[in-house]
Structure formats: C-alpha cells, structure tokens
Design a protein around this motif. Structure first.
Motif, PDB file in Angstrom:
ATOM      1  N   TYR A 131       0.849  -1.190   0.000  1.00 16.25           N
ATOM      2  CA  TYR A 131       0.000   0.000   0.000  1.00 16.25           C
ATOM      3  C   TYR A 131       0.888   1.244   0.000  1.00 16.25           C
ATOM      4  CZ  TYR A 131      -3.715  -3.177   1.658  1.00 16.25           C
ATOM      5  OH  TYR A 131      -4.617  -4.201   1.798  1.00 16.25           O
ATOM      6  N   GLU A 190      -6.512   2.865   1.064  1.00 19.68           N
ATOM      7  CA  GLU A 190      -7.190   1.688   1.592  1.00 19.68           C
ATOM      8  C   GLU A 190      -7.034   0.476   0.682  1.00 19.68           C
ATOM      9  OE1 GLU A 190     -11.238   2.560   2.433  1.00 19.68           O
ATOM     10  OE2 GLU A 190     -10.772   4.048   3.995  1.00 19.68           O
ATOM     11  N   LYS A 191      -6.804   0.712  -0.614  1.00 18.49           N
ATOM     12  CA  LYS A 191      -6.609  -0.380  -1.553  1.00 18.49           C
ATOM     13  C   LYS A 191      -5.124  -0.517  -1.885  1.00 18.49           C
ATOM     14  CE  LYS A 191     -11.095  -0.449  -3.899  1.00 18.49           C
ATOM     15  NZ  LYS A 191     -11.758  -0.413  -5.239  1.00 18.49           N
TER      16      LYS A 191
END
Length: 350
Positions: free
Chosen positions: A92, A97-98
C-alpha cells in the motif's frame, strides 16, 4: 549502476526484519522473545532471538509500515514452497485503503507452481533454496505498508528483510502489480494479463506460469498491448509467445528438448515435465522485464495473450491451457483499481 556508487548519496539507510520490526536506528537485535528464543537460551539477547515470525492460519500480518519520503530498494523473503500460492503479498502507498500490489507470493517472485526455480534477472532474483529477492525500486512520498495475508489452514514460519532509504522524492510513479488466471482459457478466447485501466504510467514486466493441456507446441500466440484508446486492434502486437520472451523456434535446444535460460531482462527459467504419475502436464515459468524498453501510456492500457498451437495440415489450434500472469507497472495513482480478494480454489495449483 556501479558509477553511482562514487556519488554522495543524500539518504538514510534503514531495514525492517523480525530483528527490528520498525527499522528504527539502534533497535536491531534487541529482541527477548521470538522464534529463536530456545536456540539462543545459552547466549541471550543479541544472538538471533527473533529471526522469523509465525504466520497463523488465515492471519493478516503487517510486515512494515514506513513513514516517508523514501524508497524501498530491496526485499528478501522465504517460506516453504507449499504456501507460495496460499500467501498473498500486498503493498500500500500513501495511506490508501486499496493496495497497489496484490499478488500471490510465489508468482511475485517468478515461482508460480509452488516449486522453486533459480532466477538470475535484474529486478527479481531467486536463489537456493528459496531465497526470494526483488530490486524493483518503490518510491513513496508519505507512507508505505507491506502486508502478507495467509489463506493456509496451518501455521508456518516466515522470514523477511525489507531494505529502504529515507530521502527526498520529488516526483514518482507508484510500483503496482496485478495477478490473473484463466483455468482453462476459453476455446478461441484469450488470456487477459491486464484488463483495461484508465490511467497514465509505464509497463515494466510480465511473468507467466503456463500449463499446457495439449500435445504439441503451445507458443504461437501473440501478446497484444492496447494503448491510449485502442479498441479492436492494438498498437503493439507480438509475433509469438517465445518471441516475446526473447527466445525463438519453440525454445528448442538441443533438438527435441526445451532449453531453460535466465538473463537480466528475460527468461524461461522453469520447465516442469510430467513425471508419469502425478504431474500430467508440462508447466513453464517465463518472464520479460521492460527495463530498457518500458511501454508508456498516457490514457489507458490493456494486455492480452493468445494460447495457440497447431492442428494438422499447418492450421493454428486455439488452446485451453491453464495460464496465470503477473504484470508489473508504475502508475500515477498510489492505489490500483484492480485489487481484489482471493480464495484458495482460484489460486490452487491443480
């Protein structure tokens, strides 16, 4: 490059491992608990008390959280081959968040069949007997996080070291990787290495784990790069599978045999032959790194490859092979829109 070693390097070197979980200055080798505690009982602190971690069943484990700016410069990892398709590596950037990287562990390191093969390339190196290394440069401005997610039903030991530098990063594109599988490829269909993504960046690498389900030669298929608005026809079209990976004439050398090879930018390091009992298909692992020849795109990109062999009378035969692909890119956005969750069935080597 070697010439860079004579320059003044304005950076701070750090490393994260089970002997220094945070990478902080002066904090290495201070563990009092760890997987080596029993072995070091006569020696005490500083004597390999924590060389690894235990990954529990279905556990998500954060290996590193780094505050930037900086660059991840080298990663080394190892665990037992049994788990190479049951462990997902995620990276990340910038607190997203992804993840930008979401790939099975073995495939990320060019070992997609739960069997080790030595790889001697510039960005990926696999050494005896399972030392997985990557030198892809991974810059970030604010934050980097590396996670492994286990899909296994039992615990296993995991070793790792993440080497990075803290330094100014003026402009960067974010390292990204995507995994996909067709098992099998549909008849007269193609394998999608990368669905269309609408973004700018450059494409830097391909790894394929390819199982052949027919007799005969299997590598006539063309790889196709659809760039910046291409629809029915691509801008870049290869002439054959072995051609794209830098080989020729069926990878055949000597006559009647496949010849494996591993070079800086391309290779067919893995040729797994049927054993007459449990291994019933030929399996191959091959890579192509676009380091000297990155493929750039400013709007969008999509990539496919054909699985193609031969009928009688000199006619092409569309194949229904088992193909898994891992692609590597640098993108302008820190999160990858194609990241997803995996299940064991879609990953399993069968």
């Amino acid at each position: 490059m070697l010439s860079d070693l004579t320059k003044s390097l304005n950076r701070v070197t750090r490393s994260i491992s089970p002997e220094n979980f945070t990478g902080e200055k002066g904090m290495g080798g201070k563990a009092t608990e760890g997987t080596g505690k029993d072995a070091s009982r006569d020696l005490g602190i500083g004597w390999k008390v924590s060389p690894s971690i235990m990954i529990e069943p279905q556990q998500h484990y954060t290996l590193a959280e780094i505050e930037g700016p900086g660059k991840i410069r080298h990663i080394w990892m190892t665990c037992f081959p049994k788990y190479w398709r049951e462990l997902i590596l995620e990276i990340y950037w910038e607190g997203e968040e992804k993840p930008a990287v979401c790939v099975p562990y073995g495939d990320f390191f060019c070992c997609g069949w739960n069997e080790r093969v030595n790889v001697n390339s510039l960005p990926v190196v696999v050494n005896p007997a399972g030392g997985m290394n990557t030198y892809w440069e991974m810059p970030f401005q604010k934050k980097a996080k590396i996670i492994v997610k286990s899909l296994a039903t039992e615990a296993f030991p995991f070793y790792y070291q993440i080497d990075y530098s803290l330094e100014e990063v003026e402009e960067c594109r974010y390292f990204s990787a995507y995994w996909n599988r067709n098992n099998p490829v549909a008849y007269k269909g193609t394998h999608t290495l990368l669905p269309k993504i609408s973004e700018a960046g450059h494409y830097v690498g391909t790894y394929l784990a390819w199982q052949v389900n027919n007799n005969g030669w299997w590598g006539e298929g063309e790889i196709k790069f659809y760039l910046d608005g291409d629809e029915a026809f691509p801008t870049i079209c290869g002439t054959g599978t072995e051609d794209y990976f830098g080989g020729a004439w069926n990878f055949e050398q000597p006559l009647g045999k496949y010849c494996s090879y591993s070079t800086m930018y391309m290779g067919l390091p893995q040729v797994i032959r049927p054993d007459g009992l449990y291994q019933s298909q030929q399996r191959f692992g091959m890579y192509r790194w676009h380091v000297q020849d990155p493929i750039t795109f400013s709007e969008d990109i999509a990539i496919t490859i054909q699985a193609l062999g031969w009928y009688s009378d000199g006619r092409y035969l569309p194949l229904k092979d088992d193909i898994s692909s891992t692609v590597f890119l640098y993108l302008t956005k820190p999160a990858f829109e194609l990241s997803r969750d995996f299940n064991r069935d879609e990953l399993e080597v069968i």
